[in-house]
Design a protein around this motif. Structure first.
Motif, PDB file in Angstrom:
ATOM      1  N   GLY A  91      51.387 -40.228 -26.332  1.00 57.61           N
ATOM      2  CA  GLY A  91      52.582 -40.801 -24.920  1.00 57.61           C
ATOM      3  C   GLY A  91      53.024 -40.366 -23.914  1.00 57.61           C
ATOM      4  O   GLY A  91      52.937 -41.601 -22.371  1.00 57.61           O
ATOM      5  N   LYS A  92      52.914 -38.605 -23.902  1.00 56.39           N
ATOM      6  CA  LYS A  92      53.202 -38.141 -22.508  1.00 56.39           C
ATOM      7  C   LYS A  92      51.915 -38.759 -20.789  1.00 56.39           C
ATOM      8  O   LYS A  92      51.981 -39.481 -19.590  1.00 56.39           O
ATOM      9  CB  LYS A  92      53.386 -36.904 -22.444  1.00 56.39           C
ATOM     10  N   TRP A  93      51.080 -38.475 -21.486  1.00 62.99           N
ATOM     11  CA  TRP A  93      49.342 -38.538 -20.943  1.00 62.99           C
ATOM     12  C   TRP A  93      49.776 -40.150 -20.605  1.00 62.99           C
ATOM     13  O   TRP A  93      49.465 -40.146 -19.014  1.00 62.99           O
ATOM     14  CB  TRP A  93      47.956 -38.611 -21.155  1.00 62.99           C
ATOM     15  N   MET A  94      49.768 -40.873 -21.511  1.00 71.36           N
ATOM     16  CA  MET A  94      50.361 -42.588 -20.823  1.00 71.36           C
ATOM     17  C   MET A  94      50.707 -42.936 -19.789  1.00 71.36           C
ATOM     18  O   MET A  94      50.884 -43.533 -18.626  1.00 71.36           O
ATOM     19  CB  MET A  94      49.981 -43.320 -22.312  1.00 71.36           C
ATOM     20  N   ALA A  95      52.415 -41.718 -19.969  1.00 73.74           N
ATOM     21  CA  ALA A  95      53.290 -42.184 -18.784  1.00 73.74           C
ATOM     22  C   ALA A  95      52.805 -41.773 -17.744  1.00 73.74           C
ATOM     23  O   ALA A  95      53.343 -41.911 -16.633  1.00 73.74           O
ATOM     24  CB  ALA A  95      54.503 -41.581 -19.424  1.00 73.74           C
ATOM     25  N   ILE A  96      52.617 -40.550 -17.534  1.00 74.89           N
ATOM     26  CA  ILE A  96      51.539 -40.571 -16.129  1.00 74.89           C
ATOM     27  C   ILE A  96      50.774 -40.747 -15.504  1.00 74.89           C
ATOM     28  O   ILE A  96      50.830 -41.156 -14.797  1.00 74.89           O
ATOM     29  CB  ILE A  96      51.081 -38.638 -16.358  1.00 74.89           C
ATOM     30  N   GLU A  97      50.006 -41.457 -16.699  1.00 78.24           N
ATOM     31  CA  GLU A  97      48.378 -42.743 -15.686  1.00 78.24           C
ATOM     32  C   GLU A  97      49.620 -43.971 -15.486  1.00 78.24           C
ATOM     33  O   GLU A  97      49.351 -44.605 -14.648  1.00 78.24           O
ATOM     34  CB  GLU A  97      47.914 -42.694 -16.715  1.00 78.24           C
TER      35      GLU A  97
END
Length: 629
Positions: free
Chosen positions: A439-445
């Motif tokens: 989820g964090k990776w997607m948020a940063i993307e």
């Protein structure tokens, strides 16, 4: 469907009354356990039945439920006002009186009481019901043996468990009502019930510190309630309806509507303890552990992020949306920094929760399909992992008498099972392929188009590694051969094991969760997903699991060799005094060797950061509300 809704909302009310009226411990154990099982089954059944557009419960003894809810609303505000007077807190009194006056004007002067469906559900609501009913029920079940030991420690002459489980179980029904409500006045009522339940639970022990922190929680959330009422009034003036579905379908509708939506989001900010309102949730740590776990994982704070996320279509593409993203991102990085300076396990979890809630709100503000996907995944997996960690800290505290992570160093020697579960919980917050990090990776993307947001998200993500790795590594710092197995009561062990397994297994099912539950509610496809190969956009989940499994095999093989290795005492440059690791220190005095973490309090201490963080957070929220004008 109607039966399932009644079970999910009314069963907890009836069970709470049973816990309060029948004082038998065995009856309470049966009621809470059966209620948890029924709620969990009903939430799954509702999910299988799918989303529904509109449903109203009809009448009760010839009275409309809208009228009943209005009466209950005023009664609840009257009770809150009573406690404001009892506590001699002027802020609670003013905020509550203002709500009462505004509601009178709204109900009797402004509103044309047309029929509005009370409940509706899309996949977001169904996901929230699953989180509330299953995780919340496990926390309530955990509380049964925990509160028995808690009261033994307090040496109470008379058990307060009937009151405790009344509010704990009632919380679940209020939250289910909140996430299923379509009539915005019903949503407000359930919103206020969660405020009152949290106040009573935080102050449960009745100590001076508990009452002070419960009072702070009540006045801050009463301020949010006032913002909610004003937001309802402005939204009604702009949209002409109390139907949440109609408001969201209409989308952004000018300055008046956006200001109303901004105030509703402000109410969500207070409930989710966003900066500068984080102190009420930090203060809630004085409550018994089941309360902390429930507030942080599946009830109070999740109500806040739910409101902000639910209102996302009403501010999509506006300046308000961008400002919400900035506010959430600031809370994410600020509270991650504050967590680094903490050694109290509950405080670390509290700051981590507030930080992750900020990340979810930032995703709501980014308001793209990818960002909404990240927000929903974070809601699910944060709830599982954080409830697991809170329950672990409560179990550890009752065993060692401390919640300081320094006292948990080498805990594996004393509590191998709980330590393993706790470290697994830490890893699910920290490493791929677990859902929180995805989820964090997607948020940063998703934040790639907003330079300030992506900087804060990237920095905050880096800071979280520090406190999670420090804590997990300390618990597994030593291991002695021949250590007997740890034994836990069944109702303690079962929730811990189920949450631990759930955090791992559900992460493997992330592609399925996305394809079946999240993608259907998005306006357009956010990610390429292949459930057969476990591909979720750029993340090959099953491949990451294979790498994780290989790493675990290597680690376990190394761990099995550890007992046969020779233990060497610390060497202090020739100044050792004996075999216990002590060494010659200043003035030639013996100093006992000890290991400890570095907390960098001169940089990340609460006294250094809190005032400046609160000033910046308050300024951003004022700017956010002004952005609707």
């Amino acid at each position: 469907m109607s039966n399932l809704l009644l079970i999910l909302i009314l069963l907890p009310v009836l069970s709470a009354l049973a816990c309060f009226i029948v004082r038998s411990g065995s009856v309470r154990r049966l009621v809470v356990t059966v209620t948890g099982g029924v709620l969990s089954a009903a939430s799954v059944a509702l999910l299988m039945q799918g989303s529904f557009e509109a449903w109203s419960p009809g009448t009760l003894f010839g009275l409309s439920w809208d009228l009943i809810i209005a009466v209950l609303d005023f009664a609840l505000l009257g009770v809150i006002l009573f406690y404001g007077l009892k506590l001699k807190n002027l802020l609670i009194q003013l905020f509550t009186l203002a709500q009462i006056v505004l509601l009178v004007i709204f109900e009797f002067v402004m509103v044309e009481h047309a029929a509005v469906p009370a409940f509706r559900a899309d996949n977001l609501s169904l996901i929230m019901v699953l989180v509330i009913s299953i995780i919340g029920s496990l926390i309530c079940i955990f509380g049964l043996p925990y509160m028995k030991k808690h009261e033994e420690h307090l040496h109470l002459n008379k058990s307060k468990q009937p009151q405790f489980f009344f509010y704990l179980v009632l919380f679940l029904g209020a939250m289910n009502g909140l996430v299923l409500a379509n009539n915005i006045l019903w949503l407000y009522f359930f919103f206020e019930v969660t405020t009152f339940c949290s106040f009573m639970l935080i102050g449960h022990d009745g100590t001076k510190v508990a009452v002070a922190n419960a009072t702070r929680a009540l006045w801050m959330n009463s301020l949010g309630g006032l913002g909610f009422v004003v937001g309802i009034m402005l939204a009604y003036m702009a949209y002409g309806t109390l139907s949440l579905a109609a408001i969201l379908a209409a989308g952004p509708q000018g300055a008046l509507a956006l200001t109303g939506v901004a105030l509703l989001c402000f109410a969500g900010f207070t409930k989710a303890a966003q900066v500068p309102f984080q102190s009420w949730l930090l203060g809630a740590m004085v409550a018994p552990t089941p309360v902390s776990a429930l507030l942080h994982s599946s009830t109070m704070v999740k109500a806040g992020v739910y409101v902000v996320l639910r209102m996302a279509p009403a501010y999509q593409g506006t300046l308000l949306s961008e400002l919400i993203a900035v506010c959430g991102a600031f809370t994410f990085v600020a509270c991650a920094a504050l967590a680094i300076g903490q050694s109290n396990g509950k405080k670390i979890l509290a700051y981590s929760t507030i930080s992750n809630l900020g990340l979810i709100i930032a995703c709501a503000g980014l308001n793209t399909p990818l960002a909404i996907t990240a927000a929903i995944l974070l809601i699910i997996f944060h709830a599982i992992s954080k409830s697991l960690l809170f329950l672990c800290v409560g179990t550890i505290e009752q065993e060692i008498g401390s919640r300081d992570i320094e006292d948990m160093r080498g805990l594996y020697e004393r509590m191998p099972r709980t330590s393993f579960i706790a470290v697994t919980g830490v890893l699910t917050m920290l490493l791929p392929p677990f859902g929180v990090l995805l989820g964090k990776w997607m948020a940063i993307e998703a934040a790639a188009g907003s330079i300030w947001v992506i900087i804060m998200l990237a920095l905050g993500s880096a800071l979280t590694v520090v406190y999670w790795a420090r804590w997990g590594g300390g618990m597994m710092g030593s291991r002695k051969p021949g250590q007997p197995s740890e034994t836990l009561p069944t109702l303690i062990n079962l929730p811990l094991m189920l949450l631990c397994v759930g955090a791992v297994v559900l992460s493997a099912l992330t592609p399925v969760i996305y394809a079946e539950l999240i993608q259907p509610m998005l306006a357009s496809a956010a990610l390429a997903v292949d459930t057969a190969t476990g591909s979720l956009g750029a993340f090959t989940v099953y491949g990451l699991y294979a790498a994780l499994g290989l790493g675990l095999i290597v680690a376990f093989r190394a761990g099995r060799r550890a007992p046969s290795l020779r233990q060497v005492d610390p060497y202090m440059g020739g100044a050792n005094l004996g075999q216990d690791g002590s060494f010659k220190g200043p003035m030639n005095q013996p100093v006992e060797f000890g290991a400890g973490n570095l907390y960098l309090s001169e940089l990340f201490g609460e006294q250094k950061l809190t005032m400046w963080v609160n000033i910046a957070g308050a300024a951003l929220i004022v700017l956010m509300i002004g952005g609707g004008l």
